[in-house]
Design a protein around this motif. Structure first.
Motif, PDB file in Angstrom:
ATOM      1  N   CYS A  31      35.150 -20.110  55.416  1.00  0.00           N
ATOM      2  CA  CYS A  31      34.701 -19.078  56.361  1.00  0.00           C
ATOM      3  C   CYS A  31      35.576 -17.842  56.270  1.00  0.00           C
ATOM      4  CB  CYS A  31      34.732 -19.612  57.786  1.00  0.00           C
ATOM      5  SG  CYS A  31      33.435 -20.796  58.133  1.00  0.00           S
ATOM      6  N   SER A  34      35.107 -15.233  52.639  1.00  0.00           N
ATOM      7  CA  SER A  34      33.975 -14.394  52.258  1.00  0.00           C
ATOM      8  C   SER A  34      34.073 -13.030  52.911  1.00  0.00           C
ATOM      9  CB  SER A  34      32.668 -15.077  52.668  1.00  0.00           C
ATOM     10  OG  SER A  34      32.627 -15.216  54.061  1.00  0.00           O
ATOM     11  N   GLY A  35      33.488 -12.050  52.252  1.00  0.00           N
ATOM     12  CA  GLY A  35      33.422 -10.706  52.832  1.00  0.00           C
ATOM     13  C   GLY A  35      34.732  -9.953  52.733  1.00  0.00           C
ATOM     14  N   THR A  40      36.402  -8.790  60.161  1.00  0.00           N
ATOM     15  CA  THR A  40      35.291  -9.712  60.340  1.00  0.00           C
ATOM     16  C   THR A  40      34.083  -8.902  60.761  1.00  0.00           C
ATOM     17  OG1 THR A  40      35.814 -10.090  62.652  1.00  0.00           O
ATOM     18  CG2 THR A  40      36.858 -11.575  61.053  1.00  0.00           C
ATOM     19  N   ASN A  41      32.981  -9.586  61.050  1.00  0.00           N
ATOM     20  CA  ASN A  41      31.765  -8.889  61.476  1.00  0.00           C
ATOM     21  C   ASN A  41      31.954  -8.123  62.779  1.00  0.00           C
ATOM     22  OD1 ASN A  41      30.455  -9.850  59.256  1.00  0.00           O
ATOM     23  ND2 ASN A  41      29.563 -11.594  60.315  1.00  0.00           N
ATOM     24  N   ASP A 158      27.808 -21.471  63.044  1.00  0.00           N
ATOM     25  CA  ASP A 158      27.586 -20.826  61.746  1.00  0.00           C
ATOM     26  C   ASP A 158      27.112 -19.411  62.057  1.00  0.00           C
ATOM     27  OD1 ASP A 158      26.744 -19.897  59.283  1.00  0.00           O
ATOM     28  OD2 ASP A 158      25.406 -21.583  58.866  1.00  0.00           O
ATOM     29  N   LYS A 159      28.066 -18.478  62.167  1.00  0.00           N
ATOM     30  CA  LYS A 159      27.727 -17.098  62.535  1.00  0.00           C
ATOM     31  C   LYS A 159      26.848 -16.421  61.489  1.00  0.00           C
ATOM     32  CE  LYS A 159      30.547 -14.330  65.074  1.00  0.00           C
ATOM     33  NZ  LYS A 159      29.970 -14.254  66.356  1.00  0.00           N
ATOM     34  N   LYS A 160      27.099 -16.723  60.221  1.00  0.00           N
ATOM     35  CA  LYS A 160      26.345 -16.078  59.155  1.00  0.00           C
ATOM     36  C   LYS A 160      24.849 -16.395  59.255  1.00  0.00           C
ATOM     37  CE  LYS A 160      26.634 -15.193  54.235  1.00  0.00           C
ATOM     38  NZ  LYS A 160      27.361 -15.489  53.009  1.00  0.00           N
ATOM     39  N   GLN A 161      24.524 -17.639  59.557  1.00  0.00           N
ATOM     40  CA  GLN A 161      23.124 -18.055  59.689  1.00  0.00           C
ATOM     41  C   GLN A 161      22.644 -18.051  61.147  1.00  0.00           C
ATOM     42  OE1 GLN A 161      21.094 -18.710  57.062  1.00  0.00           O
ATOM     43  NE2 GLN A 161      22.782 -18.113  55.742  1.00  0.00           N
ATOM     44  N   ASN A 162      23.517 -17.648  62.079  1.00  0.00           N
ATOM     45  CA  ASN A 162      23.183 -17.568  63.500  1.00  0.00           C
ATOM     46  C   ASN A 162      22.632 -18.901  64.019  1.00  0.00           C
ATOM     47  OD1 ASN A 162      23.062 -16.272  65.990  1.00  0.00           O
ATOM     48  ND2 ASN A 162      20.911 -15.727  65.683  1.00  0.00           N
TER      49      ASN A 162
END
Length: 175
Positions: A31, A34-35, A40-41, A158-162
């Motif tokens: 986690c 990535s990015g 973070t987001n 899983d924040k990426k996939q909400n």
């Protein structure tokens, strides 16, 4: 600063527990890898966990079954049987407040997403409490296709996939 939360609860170091710990470490590493490495987001700098201090939790927190950071020096924990959230200040080493969110039950884990906390029961019911840090509202209840037979033990975000991810101890949906 990283923390290692301990309670008086005996933890068995079985191969399954070691495997689960390894998987959790790998999950958090992936986690964090990535990015953009600096943000973070949410636009905040990522928290780098390191264990450099052990905190022994008070007896009131002996039966917690889920714990998550709710701030830089605060954790929120769900009490396994009573439907209580405890807020614990890591600097003061004290419980600062609690919030009753439900009836006695079998609460297994929680995750924090901003100002919302999600709690899961062993039967797979998910409770959502908005604005849980300052003025918690009533818990919204979401039933899933799971039952006590599945024996849910874990919850992850899983924040990426909400989405929320549930870990069953005994049976999957196909069983």
């Amino acid at each position: 600063m990283g923390y290692n939360m301990c309670s008086n609860k005996n933890i068995k170091h079985t191969p399954m527990n070691r495997l689960l710990a390894l998987l959790l470490v790998l999950f958090f590493i992936s986690c964090n890898s990535s990015g953009d490495k600096n943000e973070t987001n949410t636009g905040t700098k990522p928290v780098v966990a390191s264990i450099n201090r052990t905190v022994f939790l008070p007896k009131e927190l002996k039966e917690i079954s889920g714990i998550s950071f709710s701030g830089p020096d605060e954790v929120v924990a769900v009490q396994d049987e009573t439907g209580l959230l405890f807020f614990y200040d890591l600097q003061k080493e004290a419980i600062t407040r609690n919030h009753e969110f439900g009836k006695p039950g079998d609460y297994e884990d929680l995750v924090v997403d901003g100002t919302t906390v999600y709690i899961v029961t062993s039967s797979g019911t998910i409770l959502q409490i908005d604005n849980f840090l300052k003025n918690p509202g009533p818990a919204k209840k979401y039933e899933t296709a799971l039952t006590e037979k599945n024996n849910i033990e874990g919850l992850a975000l899983d924040k990426k996939q909400n989405r929320l991810l549930l870990a069953a101890k005994d049976a999957g949906l196909e069983d």
